[in-house]
Design an enzyme around this catalytic site. Structure first.
Site, PDB file in Angstrom:
ATOM      1  N   ASP A   8       0.984  -0.898  -0.083  1.00  0.00           N
ATOM      2  CA  ASP A   8      -0.039   0.034  -0.643  1.00  0.00           C
ATOM      3  C   ASP A   8       1.393   1.562   0.201  1.00  0.00           C
ATOM      4  O   ASP A   8       1.447   1.256   1.223  1.00  0.00           O
ATOM      5  CB  ASP A   8      -0.502   0.095   1.361  1.00  0.00           C
TER       6      ASP A   8
ATOM      7  N   ASP B 293      -2.981   2.450  -5.815  1.00  0.00           N
ATOM      8  CA  ASP B 293      -2.027   2.612  -5.150  1.00  0.00           C
ATOM      9  C   ASP B 293      -1.733   1.683  -3.557  1.00  0.00           C
ATOM     10  O   ASP B 293      -1.909   1.460  -3.130  1.00  0.00           O
ATOM     11  CB  ASP B 293      -2.735   4.059  -4.314  1.00  0.00           C
ATOM     12  N   GLU B 294      -2.693  -0.010  -4.051  1.00  0.00           N
ATOM     13  CA  GLU B 294      -2.048  -1.010  -3.695  1.00  0.00           C
ATOM     14  C   GLU B 294      -3.064  -2.211  -4.732  1.00  0.00           C
ATOM     15  O   GLU B 294      -3.382  -2.367  -5.135  1.00  0.00           O
ATOM     16  CB  GLU B 294      -3.010  -0.856  -2.079  1.00  0.00           C
TER      17      GLU B 294
HETATM   18 MG   LIG Z   1      -4.756   2.630  -0.049  1.00  0.00          MG
END
Ligand SMILES: [Mg+2]
Length: 353
Positions: free
Chosen positions: A2, A99-100
């Protein structure tokens, strides 16, 4: 994996003078306008600013914060880089947002801690950004582990740690517990994940339904069987804009739609996808929401064709009330250059929270 305060970190990276300052990314970047916080830097979080908070509230909490607009194209571009790095480490990758991602590293010859360090090092070398990695026997625990020591964290959780690390956490920290369930659980006297784990399966199923009760019973013990889903093609790319003031002017709605469509087309070209269907969404002042879709004769990433389809959709919506929000989504995505696009994990439109 993350990313740490992803949108804010990207902005700080290209504006080094903002390093160490409280930075808030959201909407058009004007905190006096309607819009919510997409991401707050860690310095801004110290003032109580967090994702999904109205920008105006963030400004009240932190008048010294630097407010910047959301630049999806730039975040998508960097997200693609990150996903490529991860994919090279293990192709068993599930892309769960800009974002992960989850990586199945169980078949790699290196010990997991070495792989985790490799991920952090390569992401940093490739982008200049830090990420947090959680290593665990399943996705549920890995996600929680990645959250435990942010930023730049590296955390292991085994089943033996669930009692010590997971049970003291508030119920909301358990994946799948939303604000409504949280209120319900708290009214029943359940405040921590350990409180859930202390309840019998029968009780949970009686209170929360058969399958959700079963899920909570298992998840509160760290049990979760869901596999890594290696779906590389995004299902859709979308953008929307909430107007500062509800809009009665058709021209203004059309202008906003054209600009959103331009963003979406840019993002499609960036990630190498063509779309077959364009959908337009209009939300009126009373939250009444209409969508209209247009399917094209063939997949395309040509802005002119996409924009024309979007306007056709808009033309089929009667603008009798003031408009609060306009949105556009492209679906039926196909990689433009066959195999190349397929191998490239694409960021989806989920916000970086
Ligand atoms: Mg995230």
């Amino acid at each position: 994996m993350d990313m740490d305060a992803f949108f804010a970190s990207v902005e700080i990276l290209r504006r080094p003078e903002l390093k160490g300052k409280p930075v808030v990314i959201g909407g058009t970047g004007d905190p006096n306008r309607r819009g919510v916080v997409s991401t707050a830097s860690y310095e801004a979080r110290k003032f109580g600013v967090h994702s999904a908070m109205p920008l105006r509230t963030a400004l009240k909490l932190c008048p010294a914060c630097v407010f910047l607009p959301v630049d999806y194209n730039e975040y998508s571009r960097i997200s693609m880089k990150i996903k490529k790095i991860l994919f090279e480490i293990s192709p068993l990758m599930e892309d769960v947002g800009i974002d992960e991602a989850y990586l199945d590293i169980s078949a790699l010859p290196e010990p997991p801690e070495e792989t985790a360090r490799l991920i952090k090092e390569r992401v940093f070398r490739g982008t200049g950004l830090t990420c947090s990695v959680g290593i665990a026997p399943n996705k549920l625990l890995a996600k929680m582990a990645s959250d435990l020591q942010k930023p730049d964290g590296l955390t292991f959780i085994g089943f033996e740690d669930v009692e010590k690390l997971i049970w003291p956490m508030g119920v909301r920290k358990l994946h799948g517990v939303g604000p409504k369930t949280e209120i319900y659980l708290k009214e029943a006297g359940l405040n921590t994940i350990g409180d859930i784990a202390a309840k019998s399966l029968e009780w949970l199923q009686e209170q929360l339904g058969k399958s959700y009760g079963q899920y909570l019973f298992e998840a509160s013990r760290g049990i979760h069987e869901s596999p890594i889903i290696t779906e590389w093609n995004p299902k859709s790319i979308s953008r929307e804009e909430t107007f500062e003031l509800d809009v009665a002017d058709w021209q203004q709605v059309a202008r906003s739609l054209a600009s959103l469509m331009r963003d979406v087309a840019g993002s499609m070209r960036e990630s190498g996808y063509e779309a077959k269907t364009v959908t337009v969404k209009i939300r009126f002042e009373d939250f009444d929401t209409l969508t209209r879709a247009r399917t094209l004769p063939a997949e395309t990433d040509e802005l002119d064709i996409l924009r024309k389809a979007a306007f056709e959709c808009l033309g089929r919506i009667e603008l009798k009330k003031r408009v609060r929000l306009v949105g556009v989504r492209v679906m039926g995505l196909k990689p433009k250059n066959g195999a190349e696009g397929k191998q490239m994990p694409s960021p989806c439109s989920k916000d970086a929270r």
